[in-house]
Design a protein around this motif. Structure first.
Motif, mmCIF file in Angstrom:
data_model
loop_
_atom_site.group_PDB
_atom_site.id
_atom_site.type_symbol
_atom_site.label_atom_id
_atom_site.label_comp_id
_atom_site.label_asym_id
_atom_site.label_seq_id
_atom_site.Cartn_x
_atom_site.Cartn_y
_atom_site.Cartn_z
ATOM 1 N N GLU A 93 1.028 -1.212 -0.471
ATOM 2 C CA GLU A 93 -0.248 0.505 -0.023
ATOM 3 C C GLU A 93 0.882 1.732 0.097
ATOM 4 O O GLU A 93 0.306 1.770 -0.316
ATOM 5 N N ILE A 94 1.756 1.409 0.757
ATOM 6 C CA ILE A 94 3.030 2.035 0.923
ATOM 7 C C ILE A 94 4.009 2.459 -0.336
ATOM 8 O O ILE A 94 3.763 3.886 -0.880
ATOM 9 N N ARG A 95 4.336 1.438 -1.232
ATOM 10 C CA ARG A 95 4.529 1.264 -2.668
ATOM 11 C C ARG A 95 3.736 2.321 -3.254
ATOM 12 O O ARG A 95 3.566 2.718 -4.070
ATOM 13 N N ALA A 96 2.193 1.688 -3.491
ATOM 14 C CA ALA A 96 1.676 2.122 -4.595
ATOM 15 C C ALA A 96 1.413 3.852 -4.628
ATOM 16 O O ALA A 96 1.193 4.731 -5.296
ATOM 17 N N LEU A 97 1.058 4.296 -3.298
ATOM 18 C CA LEU A 97 1.613 5.424 -2.793
ATOM 19 C C LEU A 97 2.270 6.428 -2.936
ATOM 20 O O LEU A 97 2.612 7.191 -3.888
ATOM 21 N N LEU A 98 3.753 5.748 -3.102
ATOM 22 C CA LEU A 98 4.743 6.719 -2.551
ATOM 23 C C LEU A 98 4.903 6.296 -4.501
ATOM 24 O O LEU A 98 5.801 6.934 -5.359
ATOM 25 N N GLU A 99 5.481 5.158 -4.744
ATOM 26 C CA GLU A 99 6.081 4.569 -6.814
ATOM 27 C C GLU A 99 4.562 5.974 -7.485
ATOM 28 O O GLU A 99 5.270 6.162 -8.612
ATOM 29 N N GLY A 100 3.110 5.889 -6.863
ATOM 30 C CA GLY A 100 2.358 6.300 -8.249
ATOM 31 C C GLY A 100 2.543 7.718 -8.366
ATOM 32 O O GLY A 100 2.806 8.491 -9.207
ATOM 33 N N HIS A 101 2.630 8.534 -7.160
ATOM 34 C CA HIS A 101 2.485 9.784 -6.978
ATOM 35 C C HIS A 101 4.200 9.950 -7.879
ATOM 36 O O HIS A 101 4.491 11.025 -8.160
ATOM 37 N N GLU A 159 14.006 8.364 0.635
ATOM 38 C CA GLU A 159 14.096 7.948 2.255
ATOM 39 C C GLU A 159 13.497 6.929 2.403
ATOM 40 O O GLU A 159 13.661 5.797 3.512
ATOM 41 N N ILE A 160 11.756 7.087 2.257
ATOM 42 C CA ILE A 160 10.836 6.570 3.119
ATOM 43 C C ILE A 160 11.262 4.647 2.927
ATOM 44 O O ILE A 160 10.990 3.856 3.277
ATOM 45 N N VAL A 161 11.324 4.876 1.140
ATOM 46 C CA VAL A 161 11.341 3.295 0.254
ATOM 47 C C VAL A 161 12.494 3.080 0.654
ATOM 48 O O VAL A 161 12.253 1.592 1.192
#
Length: 244
Positions: A93-101, A159-161
């Motif tokens: 879910e975190i990946r989808a949010l950050l990578e999509g943006h 950095e979060i990723v």
């Protein structure tokens, strides 16, 4: 834990520090399932296999614990962390949010040279897939996303990723080996790269999110299978223990 036959964790000390090399070797050993989830990591045995001191082994195990690859069990010591389905779902879910943006902003902001470099790295990812070089797939995929985040100007998001990268790569190592995944991944990444090169921000966002959701579904299925196998093994062990 006994030494694995036909394999070696011996360290090549020619380039990086011994601690860095040991950390990389141990991380790769966990990602490749050389060490299995739940397997005890005995310091003395690791010292023998790696050819390093106990102090280095302890430092490395502590670092791997911060990455979520190792966990300490009371009265047992460090073990390879088990893959948790709920935590995996949160990571995706975190990946989808950050990578999509990041994909959206990369399409809008990145220069042509960076987009060409992304296309080149993607071609290297697919070549590694075709060669069955899963370690190469992991390395090149990480490089792709690092560059995409750089092109999007989202350094804090990267950095979060990065803080999750060891766990992301552990899940990635599990999903890329699934049947038919190479062809699927190639098409998903093609759509993402094409959208980036056309500077279609919405399409880049959608392609990135669709890719993450697809691997999330594969991981969920594989983790459910692993949980079922573990339950069956536990049941059989209990039956054997009760046998006369």
């Amino acid at each position: 834990m006994s030494s694995k036959e036909g394999s070696s964790l011996k360290i090549d000390r020619s380039v990086k520090t011994l601690r860095e090399l040991t950390l990389e070797k141990m991380r790769d050993a966990i990602l490749s399932a050389y060490f299995k989830p739940g397997e005890r990591l005995v310091e003395r045995t690791l010292c023998d296999e790696l050819g390093v001191s106990r102090s280095i082994v302890r430092e490395v195990l502590r670092h791997l614990e911060t990455e979520g690859l190792v966990e300490s069990i009371p009265h047992q010591g460090p073990v390879v962390a088990t893959l948790d389905a709920d935590k995996a779902a949160q990571i995706y879910e975190i990946r989808a949010l950050l990578e999509g943006h990041a994909a959206r902003l990369c399409a809008e902001r990145a220069d042509t040279a960076l987009l060409e470099q992304l296309a080149l790295i993607n071609s290297q990812i697919q070549a590694a897939f075709r060669a069955g070089d899963f370690h190469g797939v992991l390395q090149q995929t990480s490089a792709f996303y690092e560059l995409m985040f750089h092109g999007s100007g989202q350094s804090m998001a990267w950095e979060i990723v990065q803080s999750l990268n060891a766990r992301i790569n552990r899940l990635r190592a599990m999903t890329i080996s699934s049947s038919g995944r190479a062809a699927e991944a190639a098409e998903e990444m093609r759509l993402l790269v094409d959208a980036l090169q056309k500077r279609d921000a919405q399409a880049a966002h959608d392609a990135s999110v669709a890719h993450v959701r697809r691997v999330a579904s594969i991981a969920a299925r594989k983790l459910a299978e692993l949980a079922e196998e573990s339950d069956q093994a536990a049941a059989q062990s209990g039956d054997l223990a009760r046998a006369p």
